[in-house]
Design a protein around this motif. Structure first.
Motif, PDB file in Angstrom:
ATOM      1  N   LEU A 535       0.859  -1.181   0.000  1.00  0.00           N
ATOM      2  CA  LEU A 535       0.000   0.000   0.000  1.00  0.00           C
ATOM      3  C   LEU A 535       0.892   1.227   0.000  1.00  0.00           C
ATOM      4  CD1 LEU A 535      -2.751   1.426   0.284  1.00  0.00           C
ATOM      5  CD2 LEU A 535      -2.527   1.171   2.760  1.00  0.00           C
ATOM      6  N   ASN A 536       0.802   2.008  -1.069  1.00  0.00           N
ATOM      7  CA  ASN A 536       1.626   3.216  -1.215  1.00  0.00           C
ATOM      8  C   ASN A 536       3.106   2.918  -1.009  1.00  0.00           C
ATOM      9  OD1 ASN A 536      -0.660   4.828  -1.705  1.00  0.00           O
ATOM     10  ND2 ASN A 536      -0.998   5.145   0.484  1.00  0.00           N
ATOM     11  N   GLY A 537       3.567   1.827  -1.614  1.00  0.00           N
ATOM     12  CA  GLY A 537       4.983   1.501  -1.604  1.00  0.00           C
ATOM     13  C   GLY A 537       5.472   0.745  -0.390  1.00  0.00           C
ATOM     14  N   GLU A 538       4.579   0.375   0.559  1.00  0.00           N
ATOM     15  CA  GLU A 538       4.982  -0.333   1.771  1.00  0.00           C
ATOM     16  C   GLU A 538       4.271  -1.677   1.855  1.00  0.00           C
ATOM     17  OE1 GLU A 538       5.163   0.359   6.635  1.00  0.00           O
ATOM     18  OE2 GLU A 538       4.479   1.954   5.294  1.00  0.00           O
ATOM     19  N   ILE A 539       5.044  -2.748   2.073  1.00  0.00           N
ATOM     20  CA  ILE A 539       4.476  -4.085   2.183  1.00  0.00           C
ATOM     21  C   ILE A 539       3.603  -4.169   3.435  1.00  0.00           C
ATOM     22  CG2 ILE A 539       4.976  -6.540   2.392  1.00  0.00           C
ATOM     23  CD1 ILE A 539       5.839  -5.422  -0.250  1.00  0.00           C
ATOM     24  N   VAL A 540       2.361  -4.648   3.283  1.00  0.00           N
ATOM     25  CA  VAL A 540       1.443  -4.729   4.421  1.00  0.00           C
ATOM     26  C   VAL A 540       0.957  -6.147   4.691  1.00  0.00           C
ATOM     27  CG1 VAL A 540       0.645  -2.349   4.272  1.00  0.00           C
ATOM     28  CG2 VAL A 540      -0.495  -4.126   2.910  1.00  0.00           C
ATOM     29  N   GLY A 541       1.206  -7.095   3.779  1.00  0.00           N
ATOM     30  CA  GLY A 541       0.758  -8.456   4.027  1.00  0.00           C
ATOM     31  C   GLY A 541       0.865  -9.304   2.779  1.00  0.00           C
ATOM     32  N   GLU A 542       0.281 -10.479   2.840  1.00  0.00           N
ATOM     33  CA  GLU A 542       0.288 -11.392   1.702  1.00  0.00           C
ATOM     34  C   GLU A 542      -1.073 -12.060   1.562  1.00  0.00           C
ATOM     35  OE1 GLU A 542       2.624 -14.981   2.120  1.00  0.00           O
ATOM     36  OE2 GLU A 542       2.664 -14.772   4.290  1.00  0.00           O
ATOM     37  N   ILE A 543      -1.400 -12.434   0.336  1.00  0.00           N
ATOM     38  CA  ILE A 543      -2.620 -13.184   0.054  1.00  0.00           C
ATOM     39  C   ILE A 543      -2.237 -14.642  -0.111  1.00  0.00           C
ATOM     40  CG2 ILE A 543      -4.522 -13.515  -1.563  1.00  0.00           C
ATOM     41  CD1 ILE A 543      -4.319 -10.559  -2.257  1.00  0.00           C
ATOM     42  N   VAL A 544      -2.850 -15.488   0.691  1.00  0.00           N
ATOM     43  CA  VAL A 544      -2.535 -16.916   0.701  1.00  0.00           C
ATOM     44  C   VAL A 544      -3.699 -17.675   0.088  1.00  0.00           C
ATOM     45  CG1 VAL A 544      -1.949 -18.886   2.155  1.00  0.00           C
ATOM     46  CG2 VAL A 544      -1.138 -16.606   2.771  1.00  0.00           C
ATOM     47  N   SER A 545      -3.417 -18.514  -0.890  1.00  0.00           N
ATOM     48  CA  SER A 545      -4.461 -19.316  -1.521  1.00  0.00           C
ATOM     49  C   SER A 545      -4.930 -20.406  -0.568  1.00  0.00           C
ATOM     50  CB  SER A 545      -3.939 -19.949  -2.811  1.00  0.00           C
ATOM     51  OG  SER A 545      -2.915 -20.895  -2.505  1.00  0.00           O
ATOM     52  N   LYS A 546      -6.054 -21.029  -0.892  1.00  0.00           N
ATOM     53  CA  LYS A 546      -6.599 -22.076  -0.031  1.00  0.00           C
ATOM     54  C   LYS A 546      -5.609 -23.229   0.130  1.00  0.00           C
ATOM     55  CE  LYS A 546     -10.532 -25.209   0.516  1.00  0.00           C
ATOM     56  NZ  LYS A 546      -9.663 -26.230   1.089  1.00  0.00           N
ATOM     57  N   SER A 547      -5.009 -23.665  -0.958  1.00  0.00           N
ATOM     58  CA  SER A 547      -4.078 -24.794  -0.877  1.00  0.00           C
ATOM     59  C   SER A 547      -2.862 -24.444  -0.031  1.00  0.00           C
ATOM     60  CB  SER A 547      -3.646 -25.226  -2.279  1.00  0.00           C
ATOM     61  OG  SER A 547      -2.996 -24.150  -2.950  1.00  0.00           O
ATOM     62  N   ALA A 548      -2.365 -23.212  -0.168  1.00  0.00           N
ATOM     63  CA  ALA A 548      -1.200 -22.800   0.626  1.00  0.00           C
ATOM     64  C   ALA A 548      -1.562 -22.714   2.105  1.00  0.00           C
ATOM     65  CB  ALA A 548      -0.679 -21.456   0.128  1.00  0.00           C
ATOM     66  N   TYR A 549      -2.750 -22.200   2.407  1.00  0.00           N
ATOM     67  CA  TYR A 549      -3.174 -22.102   3.809  1.00  0.00           C
ATOM     68  C   TYR A 549      -3.313 -23.491   4.427  1.00  0.00           C
ATOM     69  CZ  TYR A 549      -5.856 -20.924   7.969  1.00  0.00           C
ATOM     70  OH  TYR A 549      -6.277 -20.799   9.272  1.00  0.00           O
ATOM     71  N   ASP A 550      -3.913 -24.407   3.678  1.00  0.00           N
ATOM     72  CA  ASP A 550      -4.088 -25.763   4.200  1.00  0.00           C
ATOM     73  C   ASP A 550      -2.739 -26.414   4.496  1.00  0.00           C
ATOM     74  OD1 ASP A 550      -6.740 -25.268   3.845  1.00  0.00           O
ATOM     75  OD2 ASP A 550      -6.993 -26.578   2.098  1.00  0.00           O
ATOM     76  N   THR A 551      -1.759 -26.150   3.654  1.00  0.00           N
ATOM     77  CA  THR A 551      -0.409 -26.675   3.897  1.00  0.00           C
ATOM     78  C   THR A 551       0.190 -26.062   5.156  1.00  0.00           C
ATOM     79  OG1 THR A 551      -0.052 -26.995   1.518  1.00  0.00           O
ATOM     80  CG2 THR A 551       1.913 -26.891   2.923  1.00  0.00           C
ATOM     81  N   MET A 552      -0.007 -24.757   5.339  1.00  0.00           N
ATOM     82  CA  MET A 552       0.480 -24.085   6.547  1.00  0.00           C
ATOM     83  C   MET A 552      -0.180 -24.649   7.792  1.00  0.00           C
ATOM     84  SD  MET A 552       0.483 -20.157   5.146  1.00  0.00           S
ATOM     85  CE  MET A 552       0.668 -19.483   6.778  1.00  0.00           C
ATOM     86  N   ALA A 553      -1.472 -24.972   7.702  1.00  0.00           N
ATOM     87  CA  ALA A 553      -2.191 -25.514   8.855  1.00  0.00           C
ATOM     88  C   ALA A 553      -1.623 -26.874   9.255  1.00  0.00           C
ATOM     89  CB  ALA A 553      -3.678 -25.631   8.531  1.00  0.00           C
ATOM     90  N   ARG A 554      -1.309 -27.699   8.284  1.00  0.00           N
ATOM     91  CA  ARG A 554      -0.736 -29.010   8.607  1.00  0.00           C
ATOM     92  C   ARG A 554       0.633 -28.846   9.254  1.00  0.00           C
ATOM     93  NH1 ARG A 554      -2.813 -29.754   3.289  1.00  0.00           N
ATOM     94  NH2 ARG A 554      -4.809 -30.873   3.345  1.00  0.00           N
ATOM     95  N   ARG A 555       1.406 -27.910   8.750  1.00  0.00           N
ATOM     96  CA  ARG A 555       2.716 -27.651   9.361  1.00  0.00           C
ATOM     97  C   ARG A 555       2.553 -27.121  10.784  1.00  0.00           C
ATOM     98  NH1 ARG A 555       6.160 -22.792   7.006  1.00  0.00           N
ATOM     99  NH2 ARG A 555       4.486 -21.750   8.119  1.00  0.00           N
ATOM    100  N   PHE A 556       1.515 -26.312  10.997  1.00  0.00           N
ATOM    101  CA  PHE A 556       1.251 -25.805  12.340  1.00  0.00           C
ATOM    102  C   PHE A 556       0.977 -26.942  13.318  1.00  0.00           C
ATOM    103  CE2 PHE A 556      -2.468 -25.215  15.108  1.00  0.00           C
ATOM    104  CZ  PHE A 556      -1.893 -24.432  16.101  1.00  0.00           C
ATOM    105  N   LEU A 557       0.162 -27.912  12.912  1.00  0.00           N
ATOM    106  CA  LEU A 557      -0.145 -29.037  13.794  1.00  0.00           C
ATOM    107  C   LEU A 557       1.124 -29.804  14.155  1.00  0.00           C
ATOM    108  CD1 LEU A 557      -3.450 -30.373  12.176  1.00  0.00           C
ATOM    109  CD2 LEU A 557      -3.205 -29.049  14.280  1.00  0.00           C
ATOM    110  N   GLU A 558       2.004 -29.974  13.203  1.00  0.00           N
ATOM    111  CA  GLU A 558       3.270 -30.657  13.479  1.00  0.00           C
ATOM    112  C   GLU A 558       4.096 -29.872  14.494  1.00  0.00           C
ATOM    113  OE1 GLU A 558       4.986 -30.906   9.629  1.00  0.00           O
ATOM    114  OE2 GLU A 558       3.770 -32.618   8.969  1.00  0.00           O
ATOM    115  N   ARG A 559       4.127 -28.569  14.345  1.00  0.00           N
ATOM    116  CA  ARG A 559       4.909 -27.726  15.259  1.00  0.00           C
ATOM    117  C   ARG A 559       4.283 -27.700  16.653  1.00  0.00           C
ATOM    118  NH1 ARG A 559       6.180 -22.174  12.131  1.00  0.00           N
ATOM    119  NH2 ARG A 559       7.814 -22.025  13.716  1.00  0.00           N
ATOM    120  N   LEU A 560       2.958 -27.739  16.723  1.00  0.00           N
ATOM    121  CA  LEU A 560       2.284 -27.781  18.017  1.00  0.00           C
ATOM    122  C   LEU A 560       2.633 -29.068  18.762  1.00  0.00           C
ATOM    123  CD1 LEU A 560       0.270 -26.797  20.130  1.00  0.00           C
ATOM    124  CD2 LEU A 560      -1.578 -27.744  18.732  1.00  0.00           C
ATOM    125  N   LEU A 561       2.626 -30.188  18.054  1.00  0.00           N
ATOM    126  CA  LEU A 561       2.969 -31.464  18.678  1.00  0.00           C
ATOM    127  C   LEU A 561       4.420 -31.487  19.147  1.00  0.00           C
ATOM    128  CD1 LEU A 561       1.118 -33.826  16.176  1.00  0.00           C
ATOM    129  CD2 LEU A 561       0.531 -33.456  18.576  1.00  0.00           C
TER     130      LEU A 561
END
Length: 722
Positions: A535-561
């Protein structure tokens, strides 16, 4: 059929009251203990944040309701029994109660007077060759400022402490502060009348100023909690389209009545329960049922508040605000959300024990001086010195201060904390329950902000972009709230897009190389899985697709364990599809799945000492049932039983919260041990007559500084690297 505000207890029903006039947790404790003493009461639970008193009768007793209300009124508080549909007016009543607090004018005045008193007293302490008359004059001047500061500052403590002792036989720190303040005033006046230069106006006023400030901080935390006591369905605004007098117009959602005809646009969240008038209506119902797929309703079908419209729909209202299914859930959840941490009882007992020990310590010091044959005024003075240096209320003041530090530290990390003692519970829990759809599996593309203070500014632009873009990731982005008009959108196949808003804002979406080509300063980001947004030349975030989010969620469960090796994870879902949780249970044998659950079945599946993480309205009852609760995302905002809100759908923030909870518990234990060692040493030295008035003041400041430095460690939330 039992109503949501009358839960069966054997043959009896819970009695629910709204309590007004409370300004501190001591008030809640006083009411709870007083009501418990009434004949026919099995238990009484009052949560200071929700202001709801839940009374469980043990047997039927005529006039029990009248006895409860008379008792509360006699103590000095307002009370109103809650009847069916009370949730409709609950928010307004709660907001009115949020205004009951210690005014900043009072806090500022006490600090102003205490500072002048301390400066004048310090001039006397270092006065060198000043005569006795000059020292007495400085003591008078110091007392002129300090004694009013003490009286003004201890008033709220006196009111709460004396009332708790009189009506409930509770010995609280508030009462200790009141006695200490009175001792300081009495000894100082006696000393000044005797033409002595010894006064405790400076030290007493500074202690009261510190304690009053920490009480104000505690009250601010609770006010923050009460402002988020109920959820709100996010929609473009509180206005809805309604058909009246032959034409469509806008009206406040709260003014819509039964049988009114209303209309919702695509991606709006339906705000009422009703019957569909349109021929067909595709909706996403995952917030209500956990089903991720879009379903199509036909004319006459029931549609519930919380459904997301996928086309323009018209409906007849059957249940307006206050009578909807989610309102019934809210009533049950608010009632069930009055739970306290298992550590709260321990801390309450520790408070009473500290007060008792403090009084005994001060009396011991005074007795030692009396046994030595000291003058009466010296014995009285030694009692106050004992209260001054052997001061458990200083440690008690650290508790709300530590809570505020935790609140601010977690907020900077993207975690909103609503109940600080939930950190103590979280540090010891190994049972984790998760919703599936919207929590461990995305429904659409998701915007994940980077916490730099501007992440919310870009949301209205992204909403407008998602409505005009052709790319699947942008088109699937589901963002609630208002949109800011985009007048120019250019998409570059395989690279990204650039949009310019009517107000001149420039938004770039794409890979790092594309943003760099547009003049955006891109730095290295770890664990980047999506499409960057600037936004106006400054990075504010990222858009994550459904498949990428689902992969992140599985990695999260592994890290929680890994982070909690003895953890057990169960996924509770309303998704009726066979094999819906197969991909998640294959991660580890410690993960199990239950599907096709109703909201009440979800709640019944949760063990008493557990964490639940969810994002939808159908998770409401489960969130209130769990010992510690996390709400994910920003579609549903604020809710009393929720202990943590993750405004960004970043599951790794839960790992940070778990790690921080262990740090929070460790710091409190270490600070408490340091305070105990100090108090034992101070008691011995005071008994030997080592402390002068200046020494007592410096000792008090030293102990407070020690505990303050210890709790400053809570300002940092460490990331989790596994």
């Amino acid at each position: 059929m039992k109503t949501v505000n009358e839960v069966s207890v054997g043959s009896q029903k819970d009695l629910i009251y709204f309590i007004s006039g409370m300004w501190c947790s001591t008030c809640a404790k006083n009411i709870r203990e007083s009501v418990t003493q009434i004949e026919g009461i099995e238990s009484a639970d009052l949560n200071y944040a929700s202001k709801l008193l839940i009374v469980k009768p043990s047997y039927e007793l005529p006039g029990l309701d009248e006895s409860i209300q008379e008792k509360i009124i006699r103590i000095g508080f307002g009370v109103k029994k809650q009847s069916d549909g009370w949730i409709a007016s609950y928010r307004e009543r709660l907001q009115n109660e949020a205004n009951r607090k210690i005014p900043w004018v009072q806090v500022s005045l006490v600090w102003f007077l205490a500072m002048w008193s301390s400066m004048l007293a310090f001039a006397g302490y270092i006065g060198g060759e000043l005569s006795q008359g000059e020292l007495h004059a400085l003591a008078l001047a110091s007392s002129f400022f300090g004694l009013p500061a003490i009286l003004i500052g201890i008033y709220p403590f006196a009111k709460a402490g004396v009332r708790a002792l009189w009506f409930s036989r509770l010995l609280t720190l508030d009462f200790f502060i009141f006695v200490g303040g009175c001792s300081a005033v009495g000894v100082s006046i006696f000393s000044l009348i005797s033409n002595s230069s010894g006064t405790y106006a400076d030290s007493g006023s500074m202690i009261v100023a510190i304690l009053l400030l920490t009480k104000k901080i505690e009250n601010s935390i609770v006010t923050s909690t009460t402002s988020n006591i109920l959820y709100q369905i996010r929609s473009d605004s509180s206005l809805v389209e309604i058909f009246r007098k032959g034409t469509w117009a806008q009206a406040e959602a709260s003014q819509v009545k039964k049988n009114d005809i209303v209309r919702f646009s695509p991606e709006d969240t339906v705000a009422f329960d009703g019957a569909l008038i349109s021929d067909t209506a595709p909706i996403n119902n995952h917030l209500m049922s956990g089903e991720s797929d879009v379903i199509t309703l036909k004319k006459g079908d029931h549609i519930f508040a919380g459904a997301i419209a996928k086309s323009r729909i018209e409906m007849s209202v059957l249940a307006p605000q206050g009578a909807r299914k989610i309102d019934a859930w809210a009533e049950s959840a608010v009632i069930g959300g009055g739970r306290e941490s298992r550590y709260s009882r321990i801390l309450a007992k520790a408070e009473s024990a500290l007060v008792m020990v403090a009084f005994l310590g001060a009396l011991t010091i005074a007795s030692v001086h009396a046994f030595r044959g000291n003058k009466t005024e010296d014995v009285i003075e030694s009692f106050f010195v004992g209260i001054l240096i052997f001061c458990p209320c200083l440690f008690a003041s650290i508790l709300p201060l530590a809570s505020q530090m935790a609140y601010l530290a977690l907020l900077k990390s993207g975690i909103m904390l609503h109940r600080s003692d939930a950190l103590l519970d979280l540090s010891q829990i190994s049972n984790f329950y998760f919703d599936k759809t919207g929590t461990l599996e995305a429904v659409d593309s998701i915007f994940m902000p980077f916490k730099n203070g501007k992440e919310n500014d870009v949301l209205p632009y992204l909403k407008s972009i998602s409505e005009k873009a052709s790319h699947a990731i942008l088109r699937g982005l589901n963002i609630s709230g208002e949109s800011n008009a985009i007048n120019d959108l250019r998409e570059f196949a395989g690279l990204g897009g650039v949009a310019k808003a009517d107000d001149g804002a420039l938004i770039c979406v794409g890979k790092e190389s594309f943003l760099e080509s547009q003049g955006v300063d891109v730095i290295e980001y770890e664990d980047l899985v999506g499409t960057l947004v600037s936004l106006n030349g400054e990075i504010v975030g990222e858009i994550v697709s459904k498949s990428a989010y689902d992969t992140m969620a599985r990695r999260f469960l592994e890290r929680l364990l890994t982070l909690v090796p003895d953890s057990r994870i169960e996924i509770l879902s309303g998704d009726p599809k066979a094999g819906a949780g197969k991909a998640l249970t294959q991660i580890d044998p410690r993960i199990s799945f239950l599907g096709n659950l109703s909201p009440s079945e979800k709640a019944e599946s949760i063990r008493a000492n557990a964490v639940f993480v969810g994002d939808g309205l159908n998770d409401t009852l489960a969130l209130s049932r769990a010992r510690v609760s996390f709400r994910l995302g920003h579609r549903i905002s604020g809710f009393a039983p929720v202990d943590f809100e993750l405004r960004s759908p970043n599951l790794d923030l839960i790992l940070s919260a778990i790690k921080y909870s262990k740090k929070f518990r460790r710091v409190l234990v270490q600070t408490g041990c340091a305070a105990a060692v100090y108090n034992v040493a101070a008691l011995v030295l005071a008994s030997l007559g080592v402390f002068s008035p200046l020494g007592a003041v410096l000792s008090m400041l030293g102990s407070f500084s020690l505990m303050l430095l210890s709790t400053f460690r809570l300002n940092v939330v460490e990331g989790v690297k596994i």
